[in-house]
Design a protein around this motif. Structure first.
Motif, PDB file in Angstrom:
ATOM      1  N   MET A  12       0.845  -1.182   0.000  1.00  0.00           N
ATOM      2  CA  MET A  12       0.000   0.000   0.000  1.00  0.00           C
ATOM      3  C   MET A  12       0.889   1.243   0.000  1.00  0.00           C
ATOM      4  O   MET A  12       1.774   1.368   0.837  1.00  0.00           O
ATOM      5  N   THR A  13       0.651   2.140  -0.941  1.00  0.00           N
ATOM      6  CA  THR A  13       1.452   3.359  -0.982  1.00  0.00           C
ATOM      7  C   THR A  13       0.800   4.430  -0.126  1.00  0.00           C
ATOM      8  O   THR A  13      -0.425   4.564  -0.099  1.00  0.00           O
ATOM      9  N   GLN A  14       1.636   5.161   0.568  1.00  0.00           N
ATOM     10  CA  GLN A  14       1.149   6.228   1.432  1.00  0.00           C
ATOM     11  C   GLN A  14       1.193   7.540   0.661  1.00  0.00           C
ATOM     12  O   GLN A  14       2.170   7.822  -0.034  1.00  0.00           O
ATOM     13  N   LYS A  15       0.146   8.334   0.791  1.00  0.00           N
ATOM     14  CA  LYS A  15       0.086   9.611   0.093  1.00  0.00           C
ATOM     15  C   LYS A  15       1.059  10.599   0.744  1.00  0.00           C
ATOM     16  O   LYS A  15       1.179  10.648   1.964  1.00  0.00           O
ATOM     17  N   ASN A  16       1.746  11.357  -0.091  1.00  0.00           N
ATOM     18  CA  ASN A  16       2.695  12.353   0.391  1.00  0.00           C
ATOM     19  C   ASN A  16       1.945  13.439   1.168  1.00  0.00           C
ATOM     20  O   ASN A  16       0.999  14.020   0.655  1.00  0.00           O
ATOM     21  N   PRO A  17       2.357  13.731   2.412  1.00  0.00           N
ATOM     22  CA  PRO A  17       1.658  14.774   3.171  1.00  0.00           C
ATOM     23  C   PRO A  17       1.853  16.165   2.559  1.00  0.00           C
ATOM     24  O   PRO A  17       1.044  17.053   2.763  1.00  0.00           O
ATOM     25  N   HIS A  18       2.940  16.359   1.805  1.00  0.00           N
ATOM     26  CA  HIS A  18       3.261  17.660   1.218  1.00  0.00           C
ATOM     27  C   HIS A  18       3.181  17.573  -0.294  1.00  0.00           C
ATOM     28  O   HIS A  18       4.190  17.476  -0.970  1.00  0.00           O
ATOM     29  N   GLN A  19       1.985  17.608  -0.806  1.00  0.00           N
ATOM     30  CA  GLN A  19       1.784  17.522  -2.244  1.00  0.00           C
ATOM     31  C   GLN A  19       0.968  18.739  -2.662  1.00  0.00           C
ATOM     32  O   GLN A  19      -0.242  18.786  -2.439  1.00  0.00           O
ATOM     33  N   ILE A  20       1.651  19.710  -3.247  1.00  0.00           N
ATOM     34  CA  ILE A  20       1.013  20.959  -3.653  1.00  0.00           C
ATOM     35  C   ILE A  20       0.997  21.034  -5.175  1.00  0.00           C
ATOM     36  O   ILE A  20       2.055  20.964  -5.813  1.00  0.00           O
ATOM     37  N   GLY A  21      -0.187  21.126  -5.744  1.00  0.00           N
ATOM     38  CA  GLY A  21      -0.329  21.261  -7.191  1.00  0.00           C
ATOM     39  C   GLY A  21      -0.454  22.728  -7.570  1.00  0.00           C
ATOM     40  O   GLY A  21      -1.117  23.503  -6.867  1.00  0.00           O
ATOM     41  N   ILE A  22       0.203  23.120  -8.657  1.00  0.00           N
ATOM     42  CA  ILE A  22       0.183  24.518  -9.085  1.00  0.00           C
ATOM     43  C   ILE A  22      -0.171  24.580 -10.559  1.00  0.00           C
ATOM     44  O   ILE A  22       0.477  23.937 -11.382  1.00  0.00           O
ATOM     45  N   GLN A  23      -1.219  25.343 -10.875  1.00  0.00           N
ATOM     46  CA  GLN A  23      -1.637  25.568 -12.256  1.00  0.00           C
ATOM     47  C   GLN A  23      -1.494  27.053 -12.553  1.00  0.00           C
ATOM     48  O   GLN A  23      -1.810  27.891 -11.702  1.00  0.00           O
ATOM     49  N   VAL A  24      -1.035  27.371 -13.775  1.00  0.00           N
ATOM     50  CA  VAL A  24      -0.794  28.770 -14.152  1.00  0.00           C
ATOM     51  C   VAL A  24      -1.491  29.079 -15.472  1.00  0.00           C
ATOM     52  O   VAL A  24      -1.433  28.306 -16.412  1.00  0.00           O
ATOM     53  N   GLU A  25      -2.148  30.226 -15.505  1.00  0.00           N
ATOM     54  CA  GLU A  25      -2.711  30.780 -16.736  1.00  0.00           C
ATOM     55  C   GLU A  25      -2.098  32.168 -16.911  1.00  0.00           C
ATOM     56  O   GLU A  25      -2.038  32.932 -15.948  1.00  0.00           O
ATOM     57  N   THR A  26      -1.640  32.487 -18.124  1.00  0.00           N
ATOM     58  CA  THR A  26      -1.015  33.792 -18.360  1.00  0.00           C
ATOM     59  C   THR A  26      -1.793  34.571 -19.410  1.00  0.00           C
ATOM     60  O   THR A  26      -2.512  33.997 -20.228  1.00  0.00           O
ATOM     61  N   GLU A  27      -1.612  35.882 -19.368  1.00  0.00           N
ATOM     62  CA  GLU A  27      -2.264  36.749 -20.341  1.00  0.00           C
ATOM     63  C   GLU A  27      -1.393  37.983 -20.582  1.00  0.00           C
ATOM     64  O   GLU A  27      -0.844  38.553 -19.636  1.00  0.00           O
ATOM     65  N   TYR A  28      -1.276  38.377 -21.837  1.00  0.00           N
ATOM     66  CA  TYR A  28      -0.595  39.616 -22.199  1.00  0.00           C
ATOM     67  C   TYR A  28      -1.598  40.754 -22.003  1.00  0.00           C
ATOM     68  O   TYR A  28      -2.728  40.676 -22.479  1.00  0.00           O
ATOM     69  N   VAL A  29      -1.181  41.798 -21.293  1.00  0.00           N
ATOM     70  CA  VAL A  29      -2.080  42.916 -21.001  1.00  0.00           C
ATOM     71  C   VAL A  29      -1.742  44.061 -21.954  1.00  0.00           C
ATOM     72  O   VAL A  29      -0.948  44.957 -21.642  1.00  0.00           O
ATOM     73  N   GLU A  30      -2.350  44.005 -23.125  1.00  0.00           N
ATOM     74  CA  GLU A  30      -2.051  44.975 -24.179  1.00  0.00           C
ATOM     75  C   GLU A  30      -2.357  46.407 -23.747  1.00  0.00           C
ATOM     76  O   GLU A  30      -1.598  47.335 -24.043  1.00  0.00           O
TER      77      GLU A  30
END
Length: 127
Positions: free
Chosen positions: A1-19
């Motif tokens: 049985m695998t144990q889930k990592n207590p420190h698992q942070i997911g990061i998603q990024v969306e970018t936009e050019y501000v004309e």
């Protein structure tokens, strides 16, 4: 049985050019980025500090360090997320950002959540 990592942070990024805030004739290119930070671990975690490495197409590198993000130090329980929008200004129409968040769990253990590199680009500036 695998144990889930207590420190698992997911990061998603969306970018936009501000004309509307950019002035290419004076080498001012403004970008916004929206980041979603999700705690996919088993421990509550609080974001304490940020560290950014911002690079433009000329090789100019800026490092930015500071407390929290957008004036907050969000606390995320398992499965919770926090979303914010911020921005940066480059001297070139393209560049990249990467970095890390200094986090602390409910036991007082510090760990880094890596922000993978992402591109900033004015539409049409990259092939």
């Amino acid at each position: 049985m695998t144990q889930k990592n207590p420190h698992q942070i997911g990061i998603q990024v969306e970018t936009e050019y501000v004309e509307s805030q950019s002035t290419p004739r004076t080498n001012r290119y403004v970008f916004s980025y929206t980041i979603t930070i999700r705690n996919d671990g088993t421990e509550t975690a609080r974001l304490l500090n940020r560290h950014w490495v911002i690079s433009d197409a000329n090789g100019k590198v800026q490092e930015v360090r500071g407390e929290g993000v957008v004036g907050e130090q969000p606390r995320l329980g398992p499965g919770e997320s926090f979303r914010y929008t911020s921005g940066t200004i480059l001297d070139t129409p393209a560049g990249s950002m990467q970095g890390s968040y200094d986090m602390v769990d409910s036991q007082g253990n510090h760990f880094d959540a890596t922000i993978p590199p992402f591109s900033l680009a004015r539409p049409g500036s990259l092939h």
